[in-house]
Design an enzyme around this catalytic site. Structure first.
Site, PDB file in Angstrom:
ATOM      1  N   HIS A   1       0.837  -1.105  -0.118  1.00 27.23           N
ATOM      2  CA  HIS A   1      -0.052   0.073  -0.205  1.00 27.23           C
ATOM      3  C   HIS A   1       0.770   1.188   0.012  1.00 27.23           C
ATOM      4  O   HIS A   1       1.563   1.451   0.803  1.00 27.23           O
ATOM      5  CB  HIS A   1      -0.818  -0.088   1.162  1.00 27.23           C
ATOM      6  CG  HIS A   1      -1.844  -1.313   1.006  1.00 27.23           C
ATOM      7  ND1 HIS A   1      -3.170  -1.264   0.614  1.00 27.23           N
ATOM      8  CD2 HIS A   1      -1.845  -2.469   1.546  1.00 27.23           C
ATOM      9  CE1 HIS A   1      -3.750  -2.188   0.736  1.00 27.23           C
ATOM     10  NE2 HIS A   1      -2.997  -3.146   1.413  1.00 27.23           N
TER      11      HIS A   1
ATOM     12  N   ARG B   1      -0.447   4.392  -0.907  1.00 24.01           N
ATOM     13  CA  ARG B   1      -1.205   5.265  -0.045  1.00 24.01           C
ATOM     14  C   ARG B   1      -1.584   6.566  -0.914  1.00 24.01           C
ATOM     15  O   ARG B   1      -2.441   7.452  -0.740  1.00 24.01           O
ATOM     16  CB  ARG B   1      -0.768   5.849   1.260  1.00 24.01           C
ATOM     17  CG  ARG B   1      -0.456   4.599   2.351  1.00 24.01           C
ATOM     18  CD  ARG B   1      -1.861   3.843   2.537  1.00 24.01           C
ATOM     19  NE  ARG B   1      -1.573   2.947   3.818  1.00 24.01           N
ATOM     20  CZ  ARG B   1      -2.507   2.103   3.942  1.00 24.01           C
ATOM     21  NH1 ARG B   1      -3.563   1.668   3.236  1.00 24.01           N
ATOM     22  NH2 ARG B   1      -2.382   1.554   4.972  1.00 24.01           N
TER      23      ARG B   1
ATOM     24  N   ASN C   1      -6.390   0.623  -3.065  1.00 20.72           N
ATOM     25  CA  ASN C   1      -7.583   1.374  -2.180  1.00 20.72           C
ATOM     26  C   ASN C   1      -6.851   2.871  -1.754  1.00 20.72           C
ATOM     27  O   ASN C   1      -6.723   3.017  -0.768  1.00 20.72           O
ATOM     28  CB  ASN C   1      -7.774   0.688  -0.807  1.00 20.72           C
ATOM     29  CG  ASN C   1      -6.559   0.095  -0.267  1.00 20.72           C
ATOM     30  OD1 ASN C   1      -5.292   0.258  -0.693  1.00 20.72           O
ATOM     31  ND2 ASN C   1      -6.682   0.015   1.112  1.00 20.72           N
TER      32      ASN C   1
ATOM     33  N   HIS D   1      -2.248 -12.829   0.979  1.00 20.68           N
ATOM     34  CA  HIS D   1      -1.869 -12.818   2.603  1.00 20.68           C
ATOM     35  C   HIS D   1      -2.597 -13.895   2.909  1.00 20.68           C
ATOM     36  O   HIS D   1      -3.445 -13.892   4.083  1.00 20.68           O
ATOM     37  CB  HIS D   1      -2.103 -11.651   3.156  1.00 20.68           C
ATOM     38  CG  HIS D   1      -3.260 -10.651   2.995  1.00 20.68           C
ATOM     39  ND1 HIS D   1      -4.594 -11.360   2.987  1.00 20.68           N
ATOM     40  CD2 HIS D   1      -3.621  -9.451   2.658  1.00 20.68           C
ATOM     41  CE1 HIS D   1      -5.517 -10.405   2.805  1.00 20.68           C
ATOM     42  NE2 HIS D   1      -4.670  -9.327   2.745  1.00 20.68           N
TER      43      HIS D   1
ATOM     44  N   ASP E   1       2.377  -6.875   2.063  1.00 20.85           N
ATOM     45  CA  ASP E   1       1.163  -6.154   2.655  1.00 20.85           C
ATOM     46  C   ASP E   1       1.545  -4.888   3.540  1.00 20.85           C
ATOM     47  O   ASP E   1       1.229  -4.603   4.418  1.00 20.85           O
ATOM     48  CB  ASP E   1       0.218  -7.106   3.375  1.00 20.85           C
ATOM     49  CG  ASP E   1      -1.264  -6.457   3.537  1.00 20.85           C
ATOM     50  OD1 ASP E   1      -1.650  -5.355   2.903  1.00 20.85           O
ATOM     51  OD2 ASP E   1      -2.002  -7.101   4.315  1.00 20.85           O
TER      52      ASP E   1
ATOM     53  N   GLY F   1      -2.593  -3.050  10.126  1.00 21.55           N
ATOM     54  CA  GLY F   1      -1.595  -2.797   9.300  1.00 21.55           C
ATOM     55  C   GLY F   1      -0.242  -2.908   9.971  1.00 21.55           C
ATOM     56  O   GLY F   1      -0.238  -2.175  11.089  1.00 21.55           O
TER      57      GLY F   1
HETATM   58 ZN   LIG Z   1      -5.730  -7.468   2.665  1.00 18.74          ZN
HETATM   59 ZN   LIG Z   2      -3.428  -5.144   1.742  1.00 20.10          ZN
END
Ligand SMILES: [Zn+2]
Ligand SMILES: [Zn+2]
Length: 429
Positions: A60, A62, A92, A230, A303, A322
Site C-alpha cells: 500500500h 497510499r 485502495n 496474504h 502487505d 496493518g
Molecule cells: Zn488485504
Molecule cells: Zn493489503
C-alpha cells in the site's frame, strides 16, 4: 560496475555459487569467475549474496489521497531499501484505482521517484464496493496485470465469477483478500484461546478458508486465474494444495508477519501487531511455513500498510490494522525460515523474486541474472544482525510489527536497470 566474489543465488538459472557479475549500462554484461573490465568500478562482495531484485505483489503506497501515511516516493524508497526492484501497488487509494487515469497517475509518480518499478493493481469493482465490475479491459490495455479489491473481499459469488471470466478473457489475475464479512464482523483478532484471554472479538480462520473454497470452485468453473493474497489459515493451505492438485489455476502469497508471529504475541495489546487478516495460531503459522517451502504458496508479499503515528497510537480496537513490511521482509524470511533450516536460501529467494514476478507477468524481473538481461539486482549480507527501529525507516510510517526484534540479514545494494537505488545501505535519492 563489477560485483566481485558474490554468492550468486539466481533461481531462474539455478545458480548458487560464488562468481563475479559485470553490469554494463542497464544490463548484465557477464557472469562468471575472474571477470575483469578496465573501466568498471569494482565492488567487493566477499561473504555477500547477490540475487535478482525482489518483487512485492502487495504493497500500500497510499498515494493519491493518503499522503499523510505514505507517498509513492517514500514507499518506493522503502522498497529499494528492502532490496525490491518492483512492487504491485494496491488500489485502495482516494480516488480508488478503478480506472486507467489513476493507474497512469501512480505510474507517473513512480517514474518521477525513479527508485523502484511500481505496477499499480486495478480494483475489481467500482469504488471497491463489491457490486459493479470496473473496466477491466481498459485497465488491462494499459498494462494492469492484477486486479483486487484488497481489504474489501468480494463477497458476491456472482461478481467474483464475472471477474474471473474477465480474467480468463484478458489474461489477468484476480487477487482476493479472502474474508467472509458476516463471519468476521467486528473482529479485532483471531478467534481462539488468546481472544478469550484478552477479551477481544475474534474472527475464526474459517472466515478466510470458506472464501478460499468458494473462489477455488469459481476458478475451476471459469478457468480464470485466481490469486489468494496474504493466506493466514492452515485450512486455506489445505484447500490450495488440493486445488493445485486438481489443476485449478491458482497462486497464493503469505506475509512475513504471518510467517513469523502468532496471536499469542498480542498479549501486550501492541497495536502494531493488529493486522488484517489477523495473526493466527502457531499451528497456522507452521502450516504457512511448510507451504512456502513446498511451493503451495508461491510468494512472500509484504502487505506493507503504512499508517500515521497518531492513527496507530489509539486503543487496540480503534487503531487501523496493518504493519509496514518492505524494509524487513528479506531479513524476517532469512531469520525466521532460512536460519532454522525451514526453507533453503535459493527457495526463499525464489519466493521473493521469480515467484511473484511470474504471477505479475514481469519478464524483466526475477532473473535470470545473465548477459543481456536488465540489471535488476540486490546484494545483501546474510549474517549481519540489526535491531528493527534502531535506524530510521525510509518509509514515512513507523508502524512495524517487528520493532525491537533482532533480525539477521541486511541489504547493502539495490540496483534498478544498472543504476543504484541503494548503495552501501543508503538510498541514492
Ligand atoms: Zn488485504
Ligand atoms: Zn493489503
Amino acid at each position: 560496475m563489477l560485483f566481485r566474489g558474490a554468492r550468486l543465488i539466481d533461481p531462474a538459472s539455478n545458480h548458487r555459487d560464488r562468481t563475479d557479475v559485470l553490469v554494463e549500462d542497464e544490463e548484465v554484461g557477464g557472469v562468471g569467475p575472474g571477470l575483469s573490465s578496465a573501466r568498471a568500478e569494482v565492488i567487493d562482495c566477499d561473504g555477500l549474496v547477490l540475487a535478482p531484485g525482489l518483487v512485492d505483489l502487495h504493497a500500500h503506497l497510499r498515494e493519491p489521497g493518503f499522503e499523510h501515511k505514505e507517498t509513492v516516493e517514500s514507499g518506493s524508497r522503502a522498497a529499494a531499501a528492502g532490496g525490491f526492484t518492483a512492487v504491485c501497488a494496491m488500489p485502495n487509494t482516494d480516488p480508488v484505482a478503478d480506472n486507467a487515469a489513476v493507474v497512469i497517475e501512480v505510474r507517473n509518480l513512480a517514474d518521477k521517484a525513479g527508485l523502484c518499478d511500481v505496477h499499480p493493481a486495478g480494483a475489481i469493482t467500482r469504488g471497491l464496493q463489491g457490486e459493479t465490475l470496473t473496466d477491466i479491459a481498459e485497465m488491462a490495455e494499459h498494462g494492469v496485470r492484477l486486479f483486487t479489491d484488497d481489504h474489501n473481499c468480494v463477497q458476491s459469488s456472482r461478481v467474483m465469477r464475472l471477474a474471473l471470466e474477465y480474467a480468463k478473457a484478458f489474461e489477468v489475475v484476480i487477487a482476493q483478500h479472502a474474508q467472509d464479512a458476516s463471519l468476521s464482523e467486528g473482529w479485532q483478532m483471531h478467534e481462539g484461546y488468546y481472544s478469550s484471554l484478552l477479551g477481544l472479538t475474534g474472527a475464526p480462520g474459517e472466515a478466510e478458508s470458506i472464501v478460499v473454497a468458494r473462489d477455488l470452485a469459481l476458478a475451476r468453473l471459469t478457468a480464470g486465474r485466481l490469486h489468494v493474497t496474504h493466506v493466514s489459515a492452515a485450512d486455506s493451505v489445505r484447500l490450495l494444495r488440493d486445488g493445485r492438485e486438481r489443476g485449478i489455476r491458482v497462486s497464493a502469497d503469505v506475509t512475513p508477519h504471518h510467517l513469523a508471529l502468532t496471536d499469542g504475541d498480542l498479549i501486550g495489546y501492541d497495536t502494531s501487531l493488529r493486522v488484517n487478516p489477523p495473526l493466527r495460531t502457531s499451528e497456522d503459522r507452521d502450516a504457512l511455513r511448510a507451504a512456502l517451502a513446498d511451493g503451495t504458496l508461491d510468494a512472500v508479499a509484504t502487505d506493507h500498510a503504512p499508517h500515521a503515528p497518531e492513527e496507530k497510537e489509539q486503543e487496540f480496537d480503534q487503531s487501523p490494522p496493518g504493519t509496514i513490511g518492505l524494509e524487513t521482509a528479506l531479513a524476517v524470511v532469512l531469520t525466521e525460515l532460512v536460519g532454522p533450516g525451514l526453507i533453503e536460501l535459493p527457495a526463499a529467494i525464489e519466493r521473493l523474486s521469480l515467484g511473484p514476478a511470474r504471477i505479475l507477468g514481469l519478464d524483466d524481473q526475477g532473473g535470470p541474472v545473465a548477459p543481456g538481461r536488465p540489471a535488476n539486482l540486490v546484494v545483501f549480507d546474510p549474517s549481519t544482525e540489526w535491531t528493527v527501529g534502531d535506524r530510521p525507516f525510509q518509509s514515512q510510517a513507523r508502524n512495524s510489527a517487528f520493532t525491537g526484534r533482532r533480525l539477521r540479514g541486511c541489504v547493502l545494494h539495490t540496483m534498478l536497470r544498472g543504476r543504484f537505488t541503494v548503495k552501501e545501505g543508503q538510498p541514492t535519492r
